[in-house]
Enzyme design. Structure first.
Site, short mmCIF file in Angstrom:
data_model
loop_
_atom_site.label_atom_id
_atom_site.label_comp_id
_atom_site.label_asym_id
_atom_site.label_seq_id
_atom_site.Cartn_x
_atom_site.Cartn_y
_atom_site.Cartn_z
CB CYS A 255 24.84 -21.87 -23.89
SG CYS A 255 24.51 -22.24 -22.18
N GLY B 282 28.37 -29.38 -12.56
CA GLY B 282 27.40 -30.35 -12.06
C GLY B 282 26.06 -29.69 -11.86
CB SER B 283 22.79 -30.91 -10.78
OG SER B 283 23.26 -31.82 -9.81
CG ASP C 233 21.94 -19.60 -24.45
OD1 ASP C 233 22.41 -18.57 -24.96
OD2 ASP C 233 21.92 -19.81 -23.23
CG HIS D 13 26.08 -22.55 -17.31
ND1 HIS D 13 24.93 -23.24 -17.01
CD2 HIS D 13 26.30 -22.78 -18.62
CE1 HIS D 13 24.48 -23.85 -18.10
NE2 HIS D 13 25.29 -23.58 -19.09
CG HIS E 280 26.86 -29.61 -21.88
ND1 HIS E 280 26.09 -30.73 -21.74
CD2 HIS E 280 26.00 -28.56 -21.79
CE1 HIS E 280 24.83 -30.38 -21.57
NE2 HIS E 280 24.73 -29.08 -21.60
CD GLU F 237 27.73 -24.03 -8.36
OE1 GLU F 237 26.65 -24.64 -8.39
OE2 GLU F 237 28.82 -24.61 -8.33
#
Lengths: 475, 137
Positions: free
Chosen positions: A97, A373-374, A94, A233, A398, A205
């Site tokens: 990315c 973050g996750s 990717d 992202h 990252h 988000e």
């Protein structure tokens, strides 16, 4: 224990870990991060990278390190232009990315009451999910322009604002992109996908700044406590995947030609001075331009939705940076300033204050670095530092970095309750497939706060602000 | 089941077994499609579909098997179809593949695969044919 502790956040992988290592490995992490690394394949991958010809100083791993393919995720390696190589496996499939943050001039209260309908409108506007096709219909001639001009193409076509470009790494356009080095198959894959988010760990988000660590720098970057932001992202989609696949084949043949052997075939490479390397660099930059244009187009789609809900607000781009890429950059090695080829695979460039490549608006504070973050957890905005420039070729982490396989995440009892738990935290989640949400449970990742604390304690980047999610959109 | 999923921190692996190289090509396709679509439906073979040919010329068997699966990903992404090989010929000396079959409409996917990688990939012919490969998700 294969690793020698240098200080509280630095670990050395000695050259005797594996035959053929030309340099040592330097891994950033605290004991929580280092724990378990040895059982995984990531340390072996740090050592494999250290075996590549012309590698300079160390094979680096950032604290979000985990097992990848070829390079570890979180891997950084710089190579001499004279004796060094370039490897598509050091960039990844990717290509470009990356992640961007856009700033609204709204506060949480204004957005929170309409978050459900706002998230639904963005979810419907931005194509996402497996095999999604873009909202844009472009001709092949236009696609070639995208590959040549990156985000500047999008701005020219009305998908973005002119002032965005100086807030995108490389001004939104890698200058040596060569669309003629991109295969027909890659063009076929890329043509219908411009303006799509994709799936897996890619996301969009709506967030709010909930902590500011350096008010002075935050102010200069336009960041205020309680301000609503948008984070995107994603990458270069199928076009980038195909470019990587095409050039792995080229490099496998080049290695025979130049007498190079590597410990893992995914690290196949060619000397930087070779025609094969020049061709890959041209194709990689073209794919990166596609990735930059993709995020610019998605950013405009988000602007369109926000303007329907909040006609008086505009979204300003804070920064857009790739974390899967190779750059030719100037760095000091053994007291000499030289051009080197820095591979960052799941790692972010982090230029310090005063760096000549930075636009005027970031020259004093340093390059913004965005660390997502996750799902459902905080993300961070940092800036680069002089120490990072000197020590690790201006690189930092990252993201959080996975610790649990997708299969294990699916089986984890936490997956059953993930949507409910996020809702209880006030986070709206919209996803094309519920499976993706289960695979991406927060427990599948390291604690991003600890990862970011490591790079700050190491002095290779500096925390400026933290954001927490209000709504998450996933493929 | 002639294939199993292998654990990986971020991605996933497949290990596929078969009695000969040609069967391993067919079983590898089934394994990849099962991974992407949840279950591979043999019944789809009964549908008539557009005839299609895949030809590969590689430097060794590992490249041939990895390229084969990447070719299937390409066909799916660009045409929205799955390729069902009905006749597979492999020239082991020249490292060439000729697969003839039909294209069928693809079911709804449950997972995305970006690429088939060489990281940790391995091909063995003794005591039986075995192909291990990791997917970038």
């Amino acid at each position: 224990m294969a690793l020698k502790r240098l200080d509280h956040v630095r670990w050395m992988l000695e050259k005797d870990f594996k035959a053929g290592m030309r340099v040592t490995g330097l891994i950033y992490g605290d004991s929580y991060i280092i724990q378990g690394l040895e059982e995984e394949g990531a340390l072996e991958q740090v050592a494999n990278v250290a075996c590549l010809p012309g590698i300079l100083k160390h094979s680096y791993a950032m604290p979000d390190i985990h097992w990848g393919y070829g390079f570890p995720i979180g891997g950084v390696a710089a190579f001499s232009m004279e004796e060094g190589i370039i490897s598509p496996g050091g960039v990844g499939y990717d290509i470009s990315c990356g992640v961007r943050v856009m700033l609204t001039f709204l506060d949480e209260d204004e957005v929170a009451s309409r978050i459900d309908e706002l998230a639904a409108a963005i979810f419907s506007k931005v194509p996402c999910g497996v095999g999604s096709k873009g909202a844009l219909k472009i001709s092949e001639a236009e696609l070639l322009e995208v590959l040549k001009h990156g985000a500047a193409w999008a701005v020219k076509k009305g998908y973005g604002e002119r002032e965005d470009l100086e807030c995108i790494e490389d001004g939104g356009k890698l200058p040596h992109a060569d669309p003629s080095a991109v295969s027909r198959k890659a063009l076929e894959r890329g043509k219908p996908q411009l303006g799509t988010l994709g799936s897996g760990n890619h996301f969009l988000e709506i967030q709010v700044i909930d902590e500011v660590y350096d008010e002075n720098v935050a102010r200069q970057l336009g960041l205020n406590l309680g301000q609503v932001t948008v984070m995107i992202h994603c990458g270069s989609r199928g076009l980038g995947h195909q470019v990587c696949d095409d050039y792995i084949k080229v490099m496998l043949r080049a290695m025979n030609k130049y007498g190079i052997s590597v410990p893992d075939r995914q690290l196949c490479c060619a000397p930087l001075k070779s025609e094969e390397a020049k061709s890959y660099l041209g194709a990689m930059q073209a794919a990166a331009n596609y990735g930059l244009a993709n995020r610019e187009v998605i950013g405009q789609l988000v602007r369109d939705v926000f303007s329907r809900f909040f006609p008086k607000t505009d979204l300003k781009l804070l920064y857009d940076v790739s974390h899967n890429i190779a750059h030719i950059e100037k760095h000091e090695v053994d007291g000499k300033l030289m051009d080197v080829c820095v591979h960052r695979k799941g790692a972010t460039r982090a230029f310090p204050p005063g760096h000549p490549s930075l636009p005027e608006k970031f020259r004093q504070v340093g390059q913004p670095v965005i660390i997502p973050g996750s799902m459902g957890t905080e993300s961070y905005i940092l800036v680069g530092t002089k120490r990072g420039m000197e020590e690790c070729f201006a690189s930092t982490c990252h993201g959080a970095g996975r610790v649990m396989s997708r299969r294990s995440a699916m089986k984890d009892e936490q997956a059953d309750t993930v949507l409910k738990r996020l809702e209880e935290k006030g986070i709206k989640v919209m996803a094309e497939q519920i499976r993706t949400v289960r695979e991406e449970i927060p427990e599948a990742y390291k604690d991003v706060s600890r990862v970011v604390d490591v790079v700050e304690k190491a002095g290779i980047s500096r925390k400026i602000a933290r954001v927490r999610p209000l709504a998450v959109i996933k493929g | 089941m002639p294939w199993v999923e292998l654990p990986h921190t971020a991605d996933a692996g497949l290990e596929i077994k078969a009695s000969d190289a040609e069967s391993l090509i067919t079983e590898s396709a089934k394994a990849l499609y099962s991974f992407i679509f949840g279950e591979f439906l043999e019944t789809s073979k009964s549908q008539s579909g557009e005839e299609y040919v895949v030809e590969l010329d590689c430097i060794d068997l590992l490249e041939l098997f990895v390229s084969w699966l990447n070719e299937l990903l390409f066909i799916y992404e660009v045409k929205g179809k799955i390729f069902l090989p009905e006749n597979v010929e492999i020239d082991l000396q020249g490292v060439k593949l000729l697969a003839r079959g039909t294209l069928q409409d693809a079911p709804r996917p449950v997972r995305a695969v970006k690429a088939v990688t060489y990281g940790g990939a391995e091909i063995k012919s003794e005591p039986i044919w075995k192909f291990r490969v990791y997917l970038d998700l």
